[in-house]
Design a protein around this motif. Structure first.
Motif, PDB file in Angstrom:
ATOM      1  N   GLY A 215       0.817  -1.213   0.000  1.00 36.11           N
ATOM      2  CA  GLY A 215       0.000   0.000   0.000  1.00 36.11           C
ATOM      3  C   GLY A 215       0.842   1.251   0.000  1.00 36.11           C
ATOM      4  O   GLY A 215       0.523   2.228  -0.677  1.00 36.11           O
ATOM      5  N   LEU A 216       1.946   1.226   0.739  1.00 39.27           N
ATOM      6  CA  LEU A 216       2.834   2.381   0.752  1.00 39.27           C
ATOM      7  C   LEU A 216       3.470   2.598  -0.610  1.00 39.27           C
ATOM      8  O   LEU A 216       3.619   3.726  -1.072  1.00 39.27           O
ATOM      9  CB  LEU A 216       3.914   2.179   1.811  1.00 39.27           C
ATOM     10  CG  LEU A 216       3.451   2.269   3.262  1.00 39.27           C
ATOM     11  CD1 LEU A 216       4.605   1.933   4.187  1.00 39.27           C
ATOM     12  CD2 LEU A 216       2.898   3.640   3.574  1.00 39.27           C
ATOM     13  N   ALA A 217       3.846   1.507  -1.268  1.00 39.68           N
ATOM     14  CA  ALA A 217       4.474   1.627  -2.579  1.00 39.68           C
ATOM     15  C   ALA A 217       3.509   2.225  -3.589  1.00 39.68           C
ATOM     16  O   ALA A 217       3.895   2.992  -4.473  1.00 39.68           O
ATOM     17  CB  ALA A 217       4.946   0.246  -3.052  1.00 39.68           C
ATOM     18  N   ARG A 233      -6.611  11.114   3.310  1.00 36.32           N
ATOM     19  CA  ARG A 233      -5.326  10.819   3.948  1.00 36.32           C
ATOM     20  C   ARG A 233      -5.003  11.848   5.028  1.00 36.32           C
ATOM     21  O   ARG A 233      -4.536  11.503   6.114  1.00 36.32           O
ATOM     22  CB  ARG A 233      -4.205  10.800   2.899  1.00 36.32           C
ATOM     23  CG  ARG A 233      -4.392   9.810   1.783  1.00 36.32           C
ATOM     24  CD  ARG A 233      -4.275   8.378   2.256  1.00 36.32           C
ATOM     25  NE  ARG A 233      -4.462   7.456   1.166  1.00 36.32           N
ATOM     26  CZ  ARG A 233      -4.333   6.144   1.256  1.00 36.32           C
ATOM     27  NH1 ARG A 233      -4.007   5.618   2.421  1.00 36.32           N
ATOM     28  NH2 ARG A 233      -4.537   5.356   0.218  1.00 36.32           N
ATOM     29  N   LEU A 234      -5.265  13.108   4.732  1.00 32.09           N
ATOM     30  CA  LEU A 234      -4.995  14.158   5.714  1.00 32.09           C
ATOM     31  C   LEU A 234      -5.919  14.042   6.924  1.00 32.09           C
ATOM     32  O   LEU A 234      -5.507  14.296   8.057  1.00 32.09           O
ATOM     33  CB  LEU A 234      -5.142  15.528   5.063  1.00 32.09           C
ATOM     34  CG  LEU A 234      -4.057  15.884   4.035  1.00 32.09           C
ATOM     35  CD1 LEU A 234      -4.443  17.125   3.261  1.00 32.09           C
ATOM     36  CD2 LEU A 234      -2.707  16.090   4.733  1.00 32.09           C
ATOM     37  N   LEU A 251       8.323  10.801  12.100  1.00 28.41           N
ATOM     38  CA  LEU A 251       7.817  11.071  10.755  1.00 28.41           C
ATOM     39  C   LEU A 251       7.265   9.793  10.141  1.00 28.41           C
ATOM     40  O   LEU A 251       6.228   9.817   9.456  1.00 28.41           O
ATOM     41  CB  LEU A 251       8.946  11.648   9.890  1.00 28.41           C
ATOM     42  CG  LEU A 251       8.565  12.078   8.467  1.00 28.41           C
ATOM     43  CD1 LEU A 251       7.452  13.105   8.478  1.00 28.41           C
ATOM     44  CD2 LEU A 251       9.806  12.637   7.753  1.00 28.41           C
ATOM     45  N   ALA A 252       7.922   8.664  10.406  1.00 25.31           N
ATOM     46  CA  ALA A 252       7.432   7.384   9.883  1.00 25.31           C
ATOM     47  C   ALA A 252       6.075   7.027  10.479  1.00 25.31           C
ATOM     48  O   ALA A 252       5.204   6.486   9.784  1.00 25.31           O
ATOM     49  CB  ALA A 252       8.448   6.286  10.182  1.00 25.31           C
ATOM     50  N   ASP A 253       5.865   7.339  11.775  1.00 29.25           N
ATOM     51  CA  ASP A 253       4.565   7.092  12.404  1.00 29.25           C
ATOM     52  C   ASP A 253       3.460   7.867  11.688  1.00 29.25           C
ATOM     53  O   ASP A 253       2.373   7.333  11.441  1.00 29.25           O
ATOM     54  CB  ASP A 253       4.593   7.515  13.871  1.00 29.25           C
ATOM     55  CG  ASP A 253       5.488   6.647  14.730  1.00 29.25           C
ATOM     56  OD1 ASP A 253       5.654   5.461  14.399  1.00 29.25           O
ATOM     57  OD2 ASP A 253       6.036   7.170  15.727  1.00 29.25           O
ATOM     58  N   LEU A 254       3.738   9.115  11.360  1.00 29.41           N
ATOM     59  CA  LEU A 254       2.739   9.950  10.693  1.00 29.41           C
ATOM     60  C   LEU A 254       2.433   9.425   9.294  1.00 29.41           C
ATOM     61  O   LEU A 254       1.274   9.401   8.869  1.00 29.41           O
ATOM     62  CB  LEU A 254       3.221  11.401  10.628  1.00 29.41           C
ATOM     63  CG  LEU A 254       3.531  12.090  11.963  1.00 29.41           C
ATOM     64  CD1 LEU A 254       3.906  13.555  11.729  1.00 29.41           C
ATOM     65  CD2 LEU A 254       2.356  11.990  12.925  1.00 29.41           C
ATOM     66  N   ALA A 255       3.464   9.007   8.580  1.00 30.73           N
ATOM     67  CA  ALA A 255       3.262   8.467   7.237  1.00 30.73           C
ATOM     68  C   ALA A 255       2.434   7.187   7.289  1.00 30.73           C
ATOM     69  O   ALA A 255       1.519   6.984   6.475  1.00 30.73           O
ATOM     70  CB  ALA A 255       4.609   8.221   6.560  1.00 30.73           C
ATOM     71  N   ASN A 256       2.743   6.314   8.246  1.00 26.18           N
ATOM     72  CA  ASN A 256       1.972   5.076   8.398  1.00 26.18           C
ATOM     73  C   ASN A 256       0.514   5.369   8.708  1.00 26.18           C
ATOM     74  O   ASN A 256      -0.393   4.705   8.189  1.00 26.18           O
ATOM     75  CB  ASN A 256       2.577   4.215   9.510  1.00 26.18           C
ATOM     76  CG  ASN A 256       3.869   3.560   9.102  1.00 26.18           C
ATOM     77  OD1 ASN A 256       4.151   3.409   7.914  1.00 26.18           O
ATOM     78  ND2 ASN A 256       4.672   3.168  10.069  1.00 26.18           N
ATOM     79  N   ALA A 257       0.266   6.359   9.559  1.00 25.19           N
ATOM     80  CA  ALA A 257      -1.106   6.704   9.929  1.00 25.19           C
ATOM     81  C   ALA A 257      -1.897   7.202   8.726  1.00 25.19           C
ATOM     82  O   ALA A 257      -3.097   6.950   8.614  1.00 25.19           O
ATOM     83  CB  ALA A 257      -1.096   7.760  11.033  1.00 25.19           C
ATOM     84  N   GLY A 259      -1.194   6.336   5.647  1.00 27.16           N
ATOM     85  CA  GLY A 259      -1.200   5.307   4.617  1.00 27.16           C
ATOM     86  C   GLY A 259      -0.457   5.696   3.360  1.00 27.16           C
ATOM     87  O   GLY A 259      -0.796   5.253   2.254  1.00 27.16           O
ATOM     88  N   VAL A 260       0.569   6.548   3.506  1.00 25.22           N
ATOM     89  CA  VAL A 260       1.377   6.980   2.360  1.00 25.22           C
ATOM     90  C   VAL A 260       2.856   6.905   2.743  1.00 25.22           C
ATOM     91  O   VAL A 260       3.189   6.692   3.906  1.00 25.22           O
ATOM     92  CB  VAL A 260       1.018   8.420   1.920  1.00 25.22           C
ATOM     93  CG1 VAL A 260      -0.423   8.521   1.453  1.00 25.22           C
ATOM     94  CG2 VAL A 260       1.276   9.416   3.051  1.00 25.22           C
ATOM     95  N   SER A 261       3.707   7.092   1.769  1.00 23.11           N
ATOM     96  CA  SER A 261       5.135   7.137   2.056  1.00 23.11           C
ATOM     97  C   SER A 261       5.484   8.470   2.723  1.00 23.11           C
ATOM     98  O   SER A 261       4.711   9.431   2.684  1.00 23.11           O
ATOM     99  CB  SER A 261       5.941   6.980   0.771  1.00 23.11           C
ATOM    100  OG  SER A 261       5.750   8.118  -0.060  1.00 23.11           O
TER     101      SER A 261
END
Length: 336
Positions: A215-217, A233-234, A251-257, A259-261
């Motif tokens: 999904g991230l890809a 997403r926002l 920052l990785a936690d926020l991206a995971n939440a 659902g984007v890179s």
């Protein structure tokens, strides 16, 4: 006992005191016997522990205060989840790598799979509901609720808290019934199942499982998202932040939440908010601090800053003045 939040009347529960003690050994043993085996670390000597407990039918409800500041490391729960409601003070819960702050008036569902750590502020009081996992499974099997799976840690959304409080108050009133009466059992069962159904409904509508690598890809750039997709997403990101205002987030936690890179999230935040993701996180926390100071002018600024995730008071004050053009103490004075 204090009752400073949730607008709950705990009088029916206060008729069921299990124990009150100022001896650390007694406190540890009694709480372990009633709730769960655990390691207990005292961070002060002002011990004034009191525990109230009442069984309804399938549910059990507790009010617990240690008096002193404590760190609790329970064993994994055996067939149940806990609903943790902070009546006064502040608690911090870390379960399976997730961490949330639960200030007065907030509620969290806890069902750890690997590990659990709780920190309670000195003098804090917690209302705890013990819910068998079998009840969630039963509702799902009968088609009365969707069972999305119980996460390790879930913060009840702010909009849901008043409705949850009404359900808990109904359960508390059950304790005040004069005794067994024909028809009481079915009526009580209705309220218990309603409380469990409500929790499952909030999980279904709010909880988002971490995205997969695939999904991230698929979302490698913000340009791949259009219109409502970007806003969704926002919205996911902001909901995630607002339920973890005091938790350490990367920052990785926020991206995971969202659902984007990380790269896509950076583009989305700059496009719609004009700032980087971590700056957005800080701004949301600053907005929460300001709202607290405006609505509660007597709030302690230091405690409020820590509650909303600011560990360095000097930087907090600078950020606050940069965003609002005044210092926190000026906001508080103006609100009085």
């Amino acid at each position: 006992m204090q009752n400073l939040s949730h607008s709950l009347s705990l009088a029916p529960l206060y008729r069921h005191r299990v124990f009150q003690s100022s001896r650390k050994v007694d406190c540890h043993a009694q709480v372990a016997n009633e709730l769960s085996e655990h390691d207990l670390f005292w961070k002060g000597d002002d011990v004034d522990t009191v525990l109230f407990k009442a069984a309804i039918q399938q549910l059990q409800i507790f009010m617990l205060k240690y008096g002193a500041e404590v760190v609790v490391r329970p064993r994994l729960f055996d067939g149940f989840a806990l609903v943790h409601m902070t009546l006064s003070g502040t608690a911090e819960i870390e379960a399976d790598g997730q961490k949330v702050c639960i200030p007065q008036g907030k509620t969290a569902l806890i069902a750890p799979k690997r590990n659990l750590r709780l920190w309670w502020q000195a003098g804090s009081e917690q209302l705890i509901l013990k819910v068998p996992l079998a009840l969630f499974d039963e509702l799902s099997a009968q088609g009365q609720a969707v069972h999305p799976g119980i996460p390790s840690l879930f913060m009840l959304p702010e909009r849901a808290v008043p409705h949850w409080d009404l359900l808990v108050q109904s359960l508390l009133r059950v304790l005040a019934l004069p005794g067994e009466h024909e028809g009481h059992s079915a009526w009580i069962n209705h309220f218990e199942r309603g409380a469990a159904q409500f929790l499952l409904s909030q999980l279904t509508s709010t909880y988002t499982a971490p995205p997969t690598a695939a999904g991230l890809a698929a979302n490698e750039s913000a340009e791949n998202l259009v219109g409502a997709g970007k806003l969704q997403r926002l919205d996911m990101l902001e909901k995630y932040i607002k339920t973890r205002l005091c938790a350490p987030l990367s920052l990785a936690d926020l991206a995971n939440a969202a659902g984007v890179s990380v790269r896509a999230l950076n583009g989305l935040c700059h496009q719609h908010h004009g700032v980087a993701p971590m700056d957005l996180l800080r701004n949301i926390r600053l907005d929460a601090v300001r709202e607290r100071l405006l609505t509660h002018p007597g709030a302690n600024i230091t405690d409020t800053a820590f509650e909303f995730g600011f560990g360095h008071l000097g930087r907090f004050s600078a950020y606050y003045r940069e965003r609002f053009g005044e210092l926190p103490k000026q906001t508080r004075v103006a609100a009085r």
